[in-house]
Design an enzyme around this catalytic site. Structure first.
Site, PDB file in Angstrom:
ATOM      1  N   VAL A   1      -7.089 -18.451  27.294  1.00 54.50           N
ATOM      2  CA  VAL A   1      -5.701 -18.959  27.165  1.00 54.50           C
ATOM      3  C   VAL A   1      -5.187 -18.327  25.531  1.00 54.50           C
ATOM      4  O   VAL A   1      -6.144 -18.365  24.542  1.00 54.50           O
ATOM      5  CB  VAL A   1      -5.508 -20.411  26.958  1.00 54.50           C
ATOM      6  CG1 VAL A   1      -3.926 -20.834  26.579  1.00 54.50           C
ATOM      7  CG2 VAL A   1      -5.928 -21.027  28.486  1.00 54.50           C
TER       8      VAL A   1
ATOM      9  N   PHE B   1     -11.949 -20.346  34.268  1.00 52.79           N
ATOM     10  CA  PHE B   1     -10.981 -19.401  35.063  1.00 52.79           C
ATOM     11  C   PHE B   1     -10.394 -18.290  34.112  1.00 52.79           C
ATOM     12  O   PHE B   1      -9.815 -17.507  34.875  1.00 52.79           O
ATOM     13  CB  PHE B   1     -10.291 -20.372  35.747  1.00 52.79           C
ATOM     14  CG  PHE B   1     -10.590 -21.273  36.701  1.00 52.79           C
ATOM     15  CD1 PHE B   1     -11.501 -20.879  37.812  1.00 52.79           C
ATOM     16  CD2 PHE B   1     -10.591 -22.630  36.470  1.00 52.79           C
ATOM     17  CE1 PHE B   1     -12.044 -21.541  38.705  1.00 52.79           C
ATOM     18  CE2 PHE B   1     -11.272 -23.425  37.390  1.00 52.79           C
ATOM     19  CZ  PHE B   1     -11.842 -23.046  38.407  1.00 52.79           C
ATOM     20  N   GLY B   2     -10.403 -18.490  33.115  1.00 50.18           N
ATOM     21  CA  GLY B   2      -9.745 -17.442  32.240  1.00 50.18           C
ATOM     22  C   GLY B   2      -9.816 -17.769  30.780  1.00 50.18           C
ATOM     23  O   GLY B   2     -10.430 -18.578  30.193  1.00 50.18           O
TER      24      GLY B   2
ATOM     25  N   LEU C   1      -6.638 -18.926  22.194  1.00 49.75           N
ATOM     26  CA  LEU C   1      -6.629 -20.512  22.066  1.00 49.75           C
ATOM     27  C   LEU C   1      -7.807 -21.184  22.711  1.00 49.75           C
ATOM     28  O   LEU C   1      -8.400 -22.065  22.103  1.00 49.75           O
ATOM     29  CB  LEU C   1      -5.342 -20.995  22.644  1.00 49.75           C
ATOM     30  CG  LEU C   1      -4.064 -20.956  21.861  1.00 49.75           C
ATOM     31  CD1 LEU C   1      -2.817 -21.180  23.051  1.00 49.75           C
ATOM     32  CD2 LEU C   1      -3.853 -21.364  20.699  1.00 49.75           C
ATOM     33  N   GLY C   2      -8.162 -20.495  23.564  1.00 53.60           N
ATOM     34  CA  GLY C   2      -9.479 -21.287  24.225  1.00 53.60           C
ATOM     35  C   GLY C   2      -9.612 -20.486  25.535  1.00 53.60           C
ATOM     36  O   GLY C   2      -9.050 -19.453  26.113  1.00 53.60           O
TER      37      GLY C   2
ATOM     38  N   ASP D   1     -10.338 -33.132  37.914  1.00 57.92           N
ATOM     39  CA  ASP D   1     -11.175 -32.874  36.464  1.00 57.92           C
ATOM     40  C   ASP D   1     -10.804 -32.923  35.204  1.00 57.92           C
ATOM     41  O   ASP D   1     -10.640 -32.392  34.161  1.00 57.92           O
ATOM     42  CB  ASP D   1     -11.186 -31.139  36.672  1.00 57.92           C
ATOM     43  CG  ASP D   1     -12.097 -30.446  35.697  1.00 57.92           C
ATOM     44  OD1 ASP D   1     -13.223 -31.270  35.576  1.00 57.92           O
ATOM     45  OD2 ASP D   1     -11.979 -29.358  35.407  1.00 57.92           O
TER      46      ASP D   1
HETATM   47  N1  LIG Z   1      -0.437 -25.209  26.910  1.00 66.10           N
HETATM   48  C1  LIG Z   1      -1.736 -24.903  25.945  1.00 66.10           C
HETATM   49  N2  LIG Z   1      -1.373 -24.995  24.582  1.00 66.10           N
HETATM   50  C2  LIG Z   1      -2.250 -24.725  23.890  1.00 66.10           C
HETATM   51  N3  LIG Z   1      -3.670 -24.545  24.213  1.00 66.10           N
HETATM   52  C3  LIG Z   1      -3.879 -24.454  25.472  1.00 66.10           C
HETATM   53  C4  LIG Z   1      -3.088 -24.704  26.431  1.00 66.10           C
HETATM   54  N4  LIG Z   1      -3.590 -24.661  27.781  1.00 66.10           N
HETATM   55  C5  LIG Z   1      -4.888 -24.407  27.537  1.00 66.10           C
HETATM   56  N5  LIG Z   1      -5.049 -24.402  26.322  1.00 66.10           N
HETATM   57  C6  LIG Z   1      -6.436 -24.069  25.627  1.00 66.10           C
HETATM   58  O1  LIG Z   1      -7.277 -23.375  26.522  1.00 66.10           O
HETATM   59  C7  LIG Z   1      -8.326 -24.049  27.015  1.00 66.10           C
HETATM   60  C8  LIG Z   1      -8.657 -23.465  28.370  1.00 66.10           C
HETATM   61  O2  LIG Z   1      -7.448 -23.918  29.103  1.00 66.10           O
HETATM   62  P1  LIG Z   1      -7.773 -24.262  30.671  1.00 66.10           P
HETATM   63  O3  LIG Z   1      -8.509 -25.592  30.822  1.00 66.10           O
HETATM   64  O4  LIG Z   1      -6.478 -24.423  31.349  1.00 66.10           O
HETATM   65  O5  LIG Z   1      -8.581 -23.114  31.126  1.00 66.10           O
HETATM   66  P2  LIG Z   1      -9.573 -23.197  32.570  1.00 66.10           P
HETATM   67  O6  LIG Z   1     -10.273 -21.936  32.484  1.00 66.10           O
HETATM   68  O7  LIG Z   1      -8.959 -23.519  33.496  1.00 66.10           O
HETATM   69  O8  LIG Z   1     -10.764 -24.279  31.947  1.00 66.10           O
HETATM   70  P3  LIG Z   1     -11.853 -25.018  32.781  1.00 66.10           P
HETATM   71  O9  LIG Z   1     -12.831 -24.145  32.717  1.00 66.10           O
HETATM   72  O10 LIG Z   1     -11.996 -26.367  31.888  1.00 66.10           O
HETATM   73  O11 LIG Z   1     -11.076 -25.333  33.953  1.00 66.10           O
HETATM   74  C9  LIG Z   1      -7.950 -25.432  26.928  1.00 66.10           C
HETATM   75  O12 LIG Z   1      -9.125 -26.266  26.546  1.00 66.10           O
HETATM   76  C10 LIG Z   1      -7.150 -25.388  25.405  1.00 66.10           C
HETATM   77  O13 LIG Z   1      -7.904 -25.534  24.346  1.00 66.10           O
END
Ligand SMILES: Nc1ncnc2c1ncn2[C@@H]1O[C@H](COP(=O)(O)OP(=O)(O)OP(=O)(O)O)[C@@H](O)[C@H]1O
Length: 432
Positions: free
Chosen positions: A46, A43-44, A38-39, A157
Site C-alpha cells: 500500500v 496480497f500487496g 504505507l505497508g 480476518d
Molecule cells: N487506506 C489506508 N490508509 C493508510 N494505510 C493503509 C490503508 N490501507 C492499508 N494501509 C496499510 O497497508 C497495510 C496493508 O494493507 P492491507 O491489510 O489492505 O494489505 P493486505 O496485503 O491485504 O494485508 P493482509 O496480509 O493483512 O491481508 C495495512 O496494515 C496498513 O498499514
C-alpha cells in the site's frame, strides 16, 4: 505479515512480487504520484500517493502480480462493490474509490487513513489503552461488524492490523475496517476454507467447521483484549499452539464441534514430536480387555521405538536422559528379550523332549517328576492330563521315529545278509 514493523517513511521504493517496480516520485496509473510506502500484506503493498489532478493524498493498494493474488484482488473488488451499499462513515469501514490497472498490477484506491491499531497500541509501548479509549473503539468495531452483517458479509480476518485509526490526534479516536481480501458473503462460506490470521481465528475456523458472523465476534473479543492489555491474548505461530491456549483458558470445545471439524485429525495428532506415539503406545498397553492388549513383540515394533518413523527418537537423542522413555525402553526391551529367550527355551525343550529318550521319563502316574538340567519338569504342572497326552505323543514319536527305523534297518540288514548268502550258495553250486 509485517505491516506493523514497517516504518512508513523509510521506503522510497515499492516492491511487487519480489521486484522493484515503482520508486518514490514515479507515477502510478496516470496521475497518482507515489509519495511513501504505507505497508505490505500478503496480497500487496500500500502506497501513499498524491492525486495530481485533485492534489489529494490517497492510499493505493497494489496487488502483487501473482495469478492467485490477482484472483484474490477480484474477490476483494467484488466485496467492496457490495459494501458500496453502506455509508463508510456510518459503518466504520474504509472509503473505496474504485480501481485501475497499471501494467500487470491491479490498484485499489482508498481514502488515506492514519495508522493501524497494532501501531497505535505499539506507540503506547504495548501497555494497553485506558478503558475510556477501549470503549469507543470497541463501539466502532461492533458497529462495523453489524453493518457488514446487514449486507450478509463475514469479515473473516479481523485483527488489529486490519483496523485503521482515522486520525491518532483526534479524541476520541475513530477507527475503520480495511482489507476485505478474505471477507466473503455469509452464504458462500466453505467449511474447511482456512481464512484469517493465526491467533485471531475462531476455533471453528481452525477446526474447519462452517463459520459465520460469530467467528468475527470471536476475533472482536481478541482485539478487545489486545486493546486493553497491549498484547495478544493467544500468541502462537501455529493454530495448534493457539488451540491449546484456548482449551486451557476456555475449556475444550464440545464434542459435536470437535467431531465435525475437517481439520480435527490435525489437532488430535498434534505436532509429530513423539508424544502422540507415546500416548498411542500406552493406550494399547493399557487396554482393559486382555485380548486387545498389545503383546511385547508388538510393543517393540511400535513406531514409538522406530527412529525413522518416530521423530521422538530424534528428540530422545537431543535429550538422552529422558528418564520416562529410557525406563520404557529398558523395560520393554528386557521383556521382549525374555520373550525371545522363552521362545528359544521352549524350542530347545521340545528338541530335548523329542530326542532325549534316556533322560526323559515322560509318564509318571504319581506326577512327581524330578528332572535335572534342561529336561522337562512336570513336578508343578497342574495340567497332568495334558502332560499324559504329551507322554502318549512321546511314545508314539519313539515308535515311529526311533524304533521303526531300527526295525527297518535291522530287517534290511538281515535281508541283505540273507541275499548275499543265497548268492554265494548259487555261485558255489554253479561253480560245481
Ligand atoms: N487506506 C489506508 N490508509 C493508510 N494505510 C493503509 C490503508 N490501507 C492499508 N494501509 C496499510 O497497508 C497495510 C496493508 O494493507 P492491507 O491489510 O489492505 O494489505 P493486505 O496485503 O491485504 O494485508 P493482509 O496480509 O493483512 O491481508 C495495512 O496494515 C496498513 O498499514
Amino acid at each position: 505479515n509485517h505491516n506493523y514493523a514497517m516504518n512508513n517513511q523509510s521506503y522510497s521504493a515499492l516492491w511487487g512480487g519480489g521486484s522493484l517496480f515503482k520508486v518514490k516520485g514515479s507515477i502510478l496509473g496516470n496521475h497518482y504520484k507515489v509519495e511513501a510506502f504505507l505497508g505490505e500484506g500478503g496480497f500487496g503493498i500500500v502506497a501513499k500517493c498524491r492525486d495530481t489532478m485533485t492534489n489529494r493524498a490517497v492510499a493505493i493498494k497494489v496487488n502483487k502480480s501473482d495469478p492467485d493474488i490477482l484472483q484474490q484482488a477480484k474477490l476483494e473488488i467484488f466485496i467492496l462493490e457490495q459494501l458500496r451499499r453502506l455509508d463508510p462513515d456510518a459503518a466504520n469501514i474504509v472509503k473505496w474509490n474504485g480501481f485501475f490497472h497499471d501494467g500487470e498490477w491491479v490498484c485499489l484506491k482508498f481514502e488515506l487513513l492514519d495508522q493501524c491499531l497494532w501501531d497505535y497500541i505499539g506507540d503506547r509501548k504495548n501497555q494497553g489503552l485506558p478503558i475510556s479509549e477501549v470503549r469507543p473503539i470497541l463501539g466502532h468495531l461492533t458497529n462495523a461488524l453489524s453493518h457488514l452483517g446487514s449486507v450478509g458479509i463475514v469479515r473473516a480476518d479481523l485483527k488489529p492490523g486490519n483496523i485503521m485509526v482515522v486520525n491518532r490526534y483526534e479524541s476520541p479516536v475513530k477507527v475503520r475496517l480495511i482489507d476485505f481480501g478474505l471477507a466473503c458473503p455469509a452464504s458462500a462460506v466453505m467449511p474447511g476454507d482456512r481464512v484469517g490470521t493465526v491467533g485471531y481465528s475462531a476455533p471453528e475456523v481452525m477446526l474447519g467447521l462452517p463459520y459465520n458472523e460469530a467467528s468475527d465476534m470471536w476475533s472482536l473479543g481478541l482485539v478487545a483484549v489486545e486493546l486493553g492489555t497491549g498484547v495478544p491474548l493467544y500468541p502462537g505461530n501455529e493454530d495448534y499452539d493457539v488451540l491449546k491456549f484456548i482449551i486451557e483458558t476456555q475449556g475444550q470445545p464440545p464434542d459435536h464441534v470437535l467431531d465435525s471439524g475437517v481439520y480435527i485429525m490435525m489437532f488430535r495428532r498434534g505436532p509429530e514430536n513423539g508424544q502422540r506415539l507415546f500416548v498411542s503406545l500406552i493406550k494399547q498397553i493399557l487396554a482393559s480387555d486382555a485380548n486387545q492388549r498389545i503383546t511385547l513383540l508388538e510393543v517393540l515394533r511400535h513406531p514409538f521405538f522406530n527412529p525413522k518413523s518416530s521423530p521422538c527418537i530424534g528428540m530422545s537423542a537431543e535429550r538422552p536422559q529422558n528418564p520416562c522413555k529410557a525406563w520404557f525402553l529398558s523395560v520393554f526391551r528386557a521383556a521382549g528379550e525374555k520373550k525371545v529367550k522363552n521362545l528359544f527355551q521352549s524350542n530347545l525343550e521340545l528338541l530335548l523332549f523329542l530326542f532325549s529318550p534316556f533322560n526323559i521319563r515322560p509318564f509318571n502316574p504319581s506326577g512327581s517328576q524330578i528332572q535335572t538340567g534342561n529336561q522337562l519338569d512336570y513336578s508343578h504342572c497342574r495340567h497332568k492330563c495334558l502332560c499324559s497326552t504329551f507322554a502318549i505323543f512321546q511314545y508314539c514319536f519313539y515308535a515311529v521315529f526311533f524304533f521303526a527305523p531300527i526295525y527297518i534297518i535291522g530287517l534290511s540288514a538281515i535281508g541283505g545278509i540273507n541275499s548275499i548268502y543265497i548268492l554265494q550258495r548259487k555261485t558255489a553250486w554253479l561253480g560245481k
